[in-house]
Design a protein around this motif. Structure first.
Motif, short mmCIF file in Angstrom:
data_model
loop_
_atom_site.label_atom_id
_atom_site.label_comp_id
_atom_site.label_asym_id
_atom_site.label_seq_id
_atom_site.Cartn_x
_atom_site.Cartn_y
_atom_site.Cartn_z
N ALA A 160 73.82 89.74 75.76
CA ALA A 160 72.64 89.16 76.54
C ALA A 160 72.76 90.14 77.63
N THR A 161 71.37 89.59 78.25
CA THR A 161 71.67 89.61 79.41
C THR A 161 70.62 88.98 80.42
N TYR A 162 71.73 87.78 81.14
CA TYR A 162 70.63 87.53 82.25
C TYR A 162 70.06 87.54 83.39
N VAL A 163 68.93 87.45 83.85
CA VAL A 163 68.22 87.62 84.41
C VAL A 163 67.71 87.10 85.55
N LYS A 164 68.13 86.49 87.05
CA LYS A 164 68.50 85.53 87.85
C LYS A 164 67.39 86.38 88.91
N CYS A 165 66.29 85.24 89.22
CA CYS A 165 65.10 85.82 90.12
C CYS A 165 65.46 84.75 90.96
N LEU A 166 65.74 85.59 92.03
CA LEU A 166 66.76 84.67 93.43
C LEU A 166 65.41 84.03 94.32
N LEU A 167 64.39 84.52 94.18
CA LEU A 167 63.92 82.75 94.91
C LEU A 167 63.48 81.56 94.84
N ASP A 168 63.66 81.56 93.36
CA ASP A 168 63.45 80.26 92.34
C ASP A 168 65.44 80.16 93.12
N GLY A 169 66.02 80.21 93.73
CA GLY A 169 67.75 79.80 93.35
C GLY A 169 68.49 80.75 93.00
N GLU A 170 69.90 81.15 94.39
CA GLU A 170 70.86 82.49 92.77
C GLU A 170 70.96 82.04 91.71
N GLU A 171 71.59 80.57 91.76
CA GLU A 171 72.79 80.83 90.83
C GLU A 171 72.19 80.10 88.90
N PRO A 172 72.51 80.86 88.14
CA PRO A 172 71.99 80.53 86.54
C PRO A 172 72.24 79.34 86.60
N PRO A 173 71.63 78.60 86.02
CA PRO A 173 72.05 77.12 85.02
C PRO A 173 73.02 77.12 84.56
N PRO A 174 74.24 75.67 84.99
CA PRO A 174 74.93 75.61 83.75
C PRO A 174 75.81 76.00 82.86
N ALA A 175 74.60 76.05 81.64
CA ALA A 175 74.79 76.38 80.54
C ALA A 175 75.33 77.78 80.65
N ALA A 176 74.83 78.20 81.34
CA ALA A 176 74.54 80.19 81.28
C ALA A 176 75.60 80.59 81.88
N ALA A 177 76.94 79.98 82.79
CA ALA A 177 77.94 80.18 83.78
C ALA A 177 78.64 80.72 82.60
N GLY A 178 79.12 79.69 81.94
CA GLY A 178 80.39 79.83 80.86
C GLY A 178 79.98 81.58 80.21
N PRO A 179 78.49 82.25 79.73
CA PRO A 179 78.90 83.41 78.57
C PRO A 179 78.82 84.70 80.12
N LEU A 180 78.41 84.14 81.26
CA LEU A 180 78.31 84.94 82.98
C LEU A 180 79.36 85.35 82.37
N ARG A 181 80.29 84.52 82.58
CA ARG A 181 81.75 85.00 82.83
C ARG A 181 82.82 84.98 81.07
N ASP A 183 64.47 90.31 93.01
CA ASP A 183 64.29 89.49 94.47
C ASP A 183 63.01 89.51 94.35
N THR A 184 62.49 88.28 93.42
CA THR A 184 61.49 87.46 93.21
C THR A 184 61.46 86.52 92.37
N GLY A 185 60.71 85.95 92.53
CA GLY A 185 60.05 83.96 92.34
C GLY A 185 60.20 84.29 90.43
N HIS A 186 59.96 83.12 90.46
CA HIS A 186 60.37 82.37 88.80
C HIS A 186 59.82 82.40 88.13
N TRP A 187 58.37 83.47 88.40
CA TRP A 187 57.38 84.13 86.72
C TRP A 187 57.31 85.99 87.51
N PRO A 188 58.29 86.58 87.50
CA PRO A 188 58.33 88.03 87.57
C PRO A 188 57.73 89.18 86.58
N MET A 189 56.46 88.08 85.89
CA MET A 189 55.65 89.51 85.16
C MET A 189 54.99 89.76 85.76
N PHE A 190 54.57 88.44 86.54
CA PHE A 190 52.89 88.88 87.49
C PHE A 190 53.83 88.69 88.85
#
Length: 232
Positions: free
Chosen positions: A177-198, A208-215
């Motif tokens: 998997a790849t997890y894409v975090k959009c930083l204008l919506d907060g710098e940390e992924p949800p807690p459920a993603a933290a374990g798999p990312l580690r 470096d954009t907001g929650h709707w990067p497709m736009f």
């Protein structure tokens, strides 16, 4: 090149990926934007729950006979897409979560975060979560034109898909998997993603954009998805 199935989050349909899809097709990928039941052009069909959205994704992969599939889930759609990624087995190349919630067995999309306002809104609007307003788009890197397009195409989201629990048979962290975090919506992924990312199988990417990067950044998001499709 891979087949890429694109699933947008709450209120959105396949149309939301138009710019991203064009970039990916130019790069040689097979691209398959998908509208979930109850949204956009499928808004007249009420889904039975979140599992209906999981089935939407699995059936699309099977209907098209896709293999070497990259499943992309944005925001809410990370929950059904994560479950579908487990269910398509050897057809999966990679799953990409775009600023997304990820499924946790036995928990719903609304589990684990303050959701009373959402639940109240669903009750007040006939079982649907109403689309956001102009104020919800502030600070998300969107131009006025992009906001108008986003809000103009949004449809109410079926509440039953937000409250039904996810069903997983294994560990989501075992999937590539790849997890894409959009930083204008907060710098940390949800807690459920933290374990798999580690755990080492998930690749973190920051935009470096907001929650709707497709736009807001369709070309940059397409580049991220192109790179993810090339990962083993």
């Amino acid at each position: 090149m891979s087949d890429v199935v694109l699933v947008a989050g709450a209120w959105l349909g396949a149309w939301a990926w138009d710019e991203v899809a064009a970039e990916l097709r130019d790069a040689g990928h097979g691209v398959h934007p998908l509208t979930l039941t109850g949204l956009a052009e499928k808004r007249d069909v009420q889904p039975s729950g979140q599992q209906a959205h999981v089935r939407d994704v699995v059936r699309e992969v099977e209907r098209l006979g896709l293999r070497d599939v990259v499943l992309v889930g944005h925001s809410y759609a990370g929950v059904p897409v994560g479950q579908a990624a487990e269910r398509i087995g050897g057809r999966l190349r990679r799953v990409v979560f775009v600023d997304a919630n990820v499924p946790v067995d036995g928990e719903s999309f609304l589990s684990g975060w303050p959701s009373e306002d959402v639940r109240r809104a669903i009750d007040d609007h006939g079982g649907y979560w109403p689309p956001p307003g102009q104020e919800d788009c502030a600070g998300q890197g969107l131009t006025d034109e992009q906001i108008a397009r986003f809000l103009g195409g949004s449809t109410p989201h079926p509440g039953v898909t937000l409250t039904e629990p996810a069903r997983l048979s294994g560990s989501l962290g075992d999937l590539p998997a790849t997890y894409v975090k959009c930083l204008l919506d907060g710098e940390e992924p949800p807690p459920a993603a933290a374990g798999p990312l580690r755990g080492g199988r998930w690749e973190p990417v920051r935009l470096d954009t907001g929650h709707w990067p497709m736009f807001s950044q369709p070309r940059e998001l397409a580049r991220v998805l192109h790179a993810a499709a090339g990962r083993p």
